[in-house]
Scaffold this active site. Structure first.
Site, mmCIF file in Angstrom:
data_model
loop_
_atom_site.group_PDB
_atom_site.id
_atom_site.type_symbol
_atom_site.label_atom_id
_atom_site.label_comp_id
_atom_site.label_asym_id
_atom_site.label_seq_id
_atom_site.Cartn_x
_atom_site.Cartn_y
_atom_site.Cartn_z
ATOM 1 N N ASP A 280 0.754 -1.211 -0.118
ATOM 2 C CA ASP A 280 -0.073 0.085 0.089
ATOM 3 C C ASP A 280 0.811 1.285 -0.006
ATOM 4 O OD1 ASP A 280 -2.206 1.611 0.132
ATOM 5 O OD2 ASP A 280 -3.135 0.598 1.471
HETATM 6 C C1 NOJ Z 1 -3.967 4.022 0.473
HETATM 7 C C2 NOJ Z 1 -5.325 2.886 0.357
HETATM 8 O O1 NOJ Z 1 -5.222 2.083 1.344
HETATM 9 C C3 NOJ Z 1 -5.097 1.946 -0.774
HETATM 10 O O2 NOJ Z 1 -6.643 1.445 -0.781
HETATM 11 C C4 NOJ Z 1 -5.270 2.655 -2.191
HETATM 12 O O3 NOJ Z 1 -5.406 1.735 -3.246
HETATM 13 C C5 NOJ Z 1 -3.669 3.438 -2.254
HETATM 14 N N1 NOJ Z 1 -3.901 4.500 -1.230
HETATM 15 C C6 NOJ Z 1 -3.597 4.045 -3.347
HETATM 16 O O4 NOJ Z 1 -4.307 5.498 -3.416
#
Ligand code: NOJ
Length: 752
Positions: A280
C-alpha cells in the site's frame, strides 16, 4: 465431535488465470527471456511504482523512465501525459518495458455506481460485474490499465470508514461478488481494449481494525483468518485477479506488508498464486513506524523477502534492494521472482503489443448503457428497512403534495460516496430532480434543505421544514452522512445520524403526517433514535450517479425495493462487533434468559438473568439483521426439503423451498440459503450463508428454489488449519433474511 479420520481434505489449487494454457507457456518464455537481459537496477526499477500526479510528471520522471527505474506509475489520468510516459518507457529505455498505470477506480470512473457496500446489498453478481466492466472501459480511456479494486476486506465493524468500500460482513457473499468484480474489470480477455487489471485488497485482515479505527492493529486468530477473512481473497485469486495489495495493518504482531506467512505460505505455497503483490502507499517504509524494522533498508529487506513484489509510492526498494542483493542478504531469486510476477502481468495485459491508448477506440463516457446500469445497480442496492402500514410506495394518484426535506435530497457530489477520484458530479441526477421529474404536474413538491449538511447543529430552518410538511400530504426526509464521513481514515465512534438530524425527524414527526426517511450513508448506522419516529426507511447507501432516479422510482412504486443488508445494523455502537454468523457460545441467549437493565429485580439482582451472552441495555439482537430487506409485495416461504437426508463425503444434496409472491405486484426477491454445521473439531457459526439467488416473481406466482450443496461447500479450516468437511449433522434454512426459521436437516455420513 466428528472424528478426523472421516474428513475429506480439500486440496487447494489455483488453476485459473483466465489465460489459455498455451498463452501461459508463451508468456513464461517471454518473461524468462526478458528477465535474462535485465540488470539488477532494471529489475529493482520494475519493482517500483511512483506517484505521477505531482508537478510535471513528464519532466519529473523522464530520466528515471529512460533508465528503466520505474515499473509503474499511479494517479495520472491525462491520456496524453500517460501516452508520453509510456512512449518514453517503451521507446527510450534500454529494454522498452511498458508501464502499469494504476488508479483507484473503486466503484466507477466518471459514471459512478453505488458504493461497493451498496452494490453488495444488491446480492447480484451480474450487476456488480457489469458495473466494474463499465468502470474499466471508462478508466481505460485515460490510459489506466490497473485499478486498485476490489476491496474485499470482511468488515464487521460499521465504525470503520472503509466498510463503505467493502462487500460487507459475510465471507460467502463477499467471495461471490469479489469474483464478479474481478471478472468485470478484467473481462474475458485481459489484453482486450477496455479490460484492466484488478487488485484484491488489502491482504489481509484490514477490516478487523481495533474499534473500527482505520489503520489500527488487527489481531485475528489463524483459524478465523482462514475461515472469515481470507475466503474473498481466495475467490479473487481463483477468478484470476492480476494483483493483490498488502494491507497497511499489523496482523498479530507482523504488519501485513512484512508478513511472510500471508504472502509466502498462504498466497504462494498454498494458493499457487502467480500474480503480483503491491504494497500500500508507502507501507514498506511504514514497517519502521510500526516498530518492525530499524530503517528503510531493513524495511525493504522485510517486505521483499516476505513477498511484496512492488513498492507503491516509497523509495525503500529503489534505495536499498540492489545493495541488499549485492551484499548477499537478499537472494537474487527473490528479486527475479518478484520481477517475473510483474512482467507476467504486463504480458497478460498485452502492454508490450499495445502500450498506447486511443480514447476514441472505446465507448463514450457515461453513455446510455452506463447510466442505465448505474440506475439498475442503485435500484437493486436500496434496502427497505421498514414500511409501517405500507406507507410506501407513495400513491401518485392520491398525492397532491409532497415535502422533500433534508441535506441529502439535492447533493450531487455527496450521493457519489467515498473514493470517487474521477467521478463526475455534474452527471449526478439527485433525488430531488428525479422526484420532480416523476411527480410531474400532478404532485406539488415542496423542498426545504433544512440543514446545510448532515453534521449541522443549526436548526434555524427546521420551522420552514415543518411548515412544508404540515402543508403536504406526505414527507420524505433525505438524511444520512456526506461522503466525507466514510472512506479511508474516516472512521466514526458514534454511528448514529450526525448533527441535529434526529431532532429534525422529531420535529417533522410532530405534525402527524406520514414520514419517510431515505438514508444516504457510507455505512450501517445506528437508527434506534429515529426508527420509531418514521413510518418507512429506505436505506440507499451512497447510490452513485443515478441514485436519484432509482430512489424516485422506488418511492413512487415504479419498482419494488429488493436490496438486502450485506452487514448487520446494530442497535447501538456497544454491540459492535455484531454479525449474524457468530458462534453459539456455551451460554447462548434467548428471549426468556435476558433482562433489560430497567427490569432488574431490585431485591434479587443476581437472579434477574439466565446468565447468557447478552447486553443488559441492548439485548442480543441487532436492529436489522444481515440479509434483511422488505418489498412492496409479500413473499412467503414454505415447504423446505432436502433431496436426501444423508449424503456421503464427495456427494451433493439439494435444498429446496417454495417461494410465493402473494402480494399484488411483480417484484424481485433475494432468496438465501444458510447452513449450520452442528458440531466441529473447531466450533462452527450458528448460521453461514451458503447460497443466494435473485428471483423475479409475478403476483400470485410460486416457484421452487433449489440450492445444490456439495460437501466441499461445507468445508472449513479446522483445528490443524486444514480445509475439511466433517461428517455429522447439519441444519439448513431458506428464507429472505438471516433470521429465517424455515429449517430442514441433513447428515453427512462417513463413507469408510
Ligand atoms: C491507500 C489505500 O489504502 C489503498 O486502498 C489505495 O489503493 C492506495 N492508497 C492508493 O491510492
Amino acid at each position: 465431535m466428528a472424528v478426523l479420520c472421516g474428513v475429506l481434505l480439500v486440496i487447494i489449487m489455483n488453476d485459473s488465470f483466465a489465460t489459455h494454457p498455451e498463452d501461459s507457456v508463451r508468456i513464461e518464455k517471454r518473461v524468462g527471456a526478458l528477465l535474462a537481459e535485465m540488470t539488477l537496477a532494471e529489475k529493482v526499477g520494475q519493482m517500483s511504482q511512483v506517484n505521477a500526479s505531482d508537478g510535471n510528471p513528464i519532466e519529473g520522471l523522464a530520466d528515471r523512465l529512460r533508465a528503466g527505474s520505474i515499473g509503474s506509475i499511479l494517479n495520472q489520468v491525462d491520456v496524453e501525459t500517460v501516452n508520453e510516459l509510456q512512449r518514453i518507457a517503451v521507446e527510450e529505455s534500454r529494454l522498452g518495458i511498458p508501464l502499469l498505470v494504476g488508479r483507484d477506480v473503486i466503484h466507477g470512473f466518471k459514471t459512478v455506481m453505488p458504493i461497493p457496500l451498496g452494490q453488495a446489498a444488491s446480492w447480484n453478481p451480474d450487476i456488480v460485474r457489469d458495473g466494474a466492466a463499465i468502470a474499466a472501459r471508462e478508466a481505460a480511456t485515460t490510459g489506466i490499465n490497473w485499478t486498485f479494486a476490489p476491496m474485499i476486506d470482511i468488515a464487521r465493524d460499521a465504525r470503520w470508514g472503509r466498510i463503505a468500500e467493502s462487500l460487507g460482513e459475510d465471507p460467502h457473499l463477499a467471495s461471490v461478488l469479489a469474483a464478479a468484480m474481478v471478472e468485470g474489470y478484467q473481462g474475458d480477455d485481459l489484453s482486450a481494449n477496455g479490460s484492466i487489471a484488478a487488485c484484491g485488497k488489502h491482504f489481509a485482515g484490514y477490516g478487523a481494525a481495533e474499534s473500527g479505527r482505520d489503520y489500527a492493529t488487527t489481531n485475528i486468530p489463524e483459524n478465523e483468518l482462514r475461515n472469515v477473512y481470507l475466503p474473498p481473497f481466495k475467490a479473487a485469486v481463483d477468478a484470476g485477479v492480476v494483483s493483490l495489495m498488502a494491507s497497511f495493518s499489523d496482523l498479530d504482531g507482523i504488519p501485513a506488508t512484512g508478513n511472510e506467512f500471508l504472502m509466502r505460505q498462504v498466497l504462494r505455497d498454498e494458493w499457487q498464486y502467480d500474480g503480483f503483490v503491491v504494497s500500500d502507499w508507502d507501507s514498506v517504509r511504514q514497517l519502521q513506524i510500526h516498530g518492525l524494522t530499524e530503517n528503510d533498508r531493513e524495511s525493504a529487506f522485510a517486505a521483499a523477502t516476505a513477498g511484496v513484489d512492488m513498492e507503491m509510492a516509497g523509495d525503500a526498494y529503489v534505495g536499498h534492494l540492489a545493495a541488499l542483493v549485492e551484499n548477499g542478504r537478499v537472494d537474487i531469486q527473490v528479486i527475479d521472482t518478484a520481477v517475473a510476477n510483474i512482467l507476467r502481468a504486463k504480458f497478460r495485459l498485452g502492454l508490450f503489443e499495445n502500450p498506447y491508448t486511443d480514447p476514441s477506440s472505446l465507448p463514450p463516457i457515461a453513455n446510455e448503457g452506463a447510466l442505465k446500469t448505474a440506475k439498475r445497480a442503485a435500484l437493486q442496492s436500496v434496502v427497505l428497512l421498514q414500511n409501517e402500514q405500507d406507507v410506501l410506495p407513495l400513491a401518485k394518484g392520491e398525492l397532491n403534495s409532497l415535502a422533500v426535506i433534508g441535506p441529502l435530497a439535492d447533493a450531487p457530489y455527496e450521493q457519489l460516496g467515498t473514493w470517487i477520484f474521477d467521478g463526475d458530479s455534474s452527471l449526478s441526477v439527485t433525488p430531488l430532480a428525479a422526484i420532480r421529474a416523476l411527480a410531474g404536474d400532478d404532485v406539488e413538491v415542496r423542498y426545504v434543505r433544512a440543514m446545510e449538511n448532515s453534521r449541522s447543529r443549526a436548526s434555524d430552518a427546521f420551522d420552514e421544514a415543518v411548515d412544508a410538511v404540515a402543508e403536504s400530504d406526505a414527507s420524505v426526509l433525505f438524511l444520512g452522512e456526506e461522503s466525507i464521513l466514510s472512506g479511508e481514515a474516516h472512521s466514526r465512534a458514534d454511528i448514529s445520524l450526525p448533527g441535529d438530524q434526529a431532532e429534525l425527524v422529531r420535529r417533522v414527526r410532530a405534525r402527524g403526517k406520514p414520514v419517510i426517511a431515505v438514508i444516504l450513508a457510507g455505512r450501517p448506522l445506528t437508527l434506534t433514535n429515529i426508527v420509531d419516529h418514521v413510518d418507512a426507511i429506505l436505506f440507499a447507501w451512497h447510490p452513485g450517479t443515478m441514485g436519484g432516479p432509482a430512489i424516485a422510482d422506488l418511492l413512487f412504486g415504479v419498482e419494488s425495493p429488493s436490496g438486502k443488508l450485506p452487514a448487520t445494523f446494530p442497535r447501538m455502537v456497544g454491540q459492535i462487533p455484531i454479525y449474524y454468523n457468530q458462534k453459539n457460545t456455551g451460554k447462548p441467549p434467548s428471549p426468556d434468559t435476558i433482562v433489560h437493565i430497567d427490569d432488574i429485580d431490585a431485591h434479587a439482582p443476581q437472579l434477574s438473568t439466565g446468565m447468557t451472552a447478552f447486553h443488559l441495555d441492548a439485548g442480543y439482537t441487532p436492529l436489522f439483521p444481515f440479509g434483511h430487506g422488505l418489498s412492496y409485495t409479500e413473499f412467503g416461504y414454505r415447504e423446505i426439503s432436502t433431496s436426501q437426508s444423508e449424503i456421503e463425503l464427495g456427494e451433493s444434496v439439494t435444498i429446496s423451498a417454495e417461494l410465493t409472491n402473494s402480494g399484488e405486484r411483480a417484484a424481485e426477491e433475494v432468496v438465501q440459503l444458510y447452513v449450520r454445521d452442528l458440531f466441529g473439531n473447531v466450533t462452527r457459526p450458528v448460521k453461514e450463508l451458503k447460497g443466494f439467488r435473485r428471483v423475479h416473481l409475478e403476483p400470485g406466482q410460486t416457484v421452487t428454489v433449489d440450492f445444490e450443496l456439495h460437501t466441499d461447500d461445507l468445508a472449513f479450516f479446522g483445528r490443524n488449519m486444514q480445509l475439511m468437511t466433517e461428517p455429522g449433522e447439519f441444519h439448513a434454512w431458506i428464507g429472505g433474511s438471516s433470521e429465517t426459521r424455515l429449517r430442514t436437516e441433513f447428515r453427512i455420513i462417513d463413507s469408510d
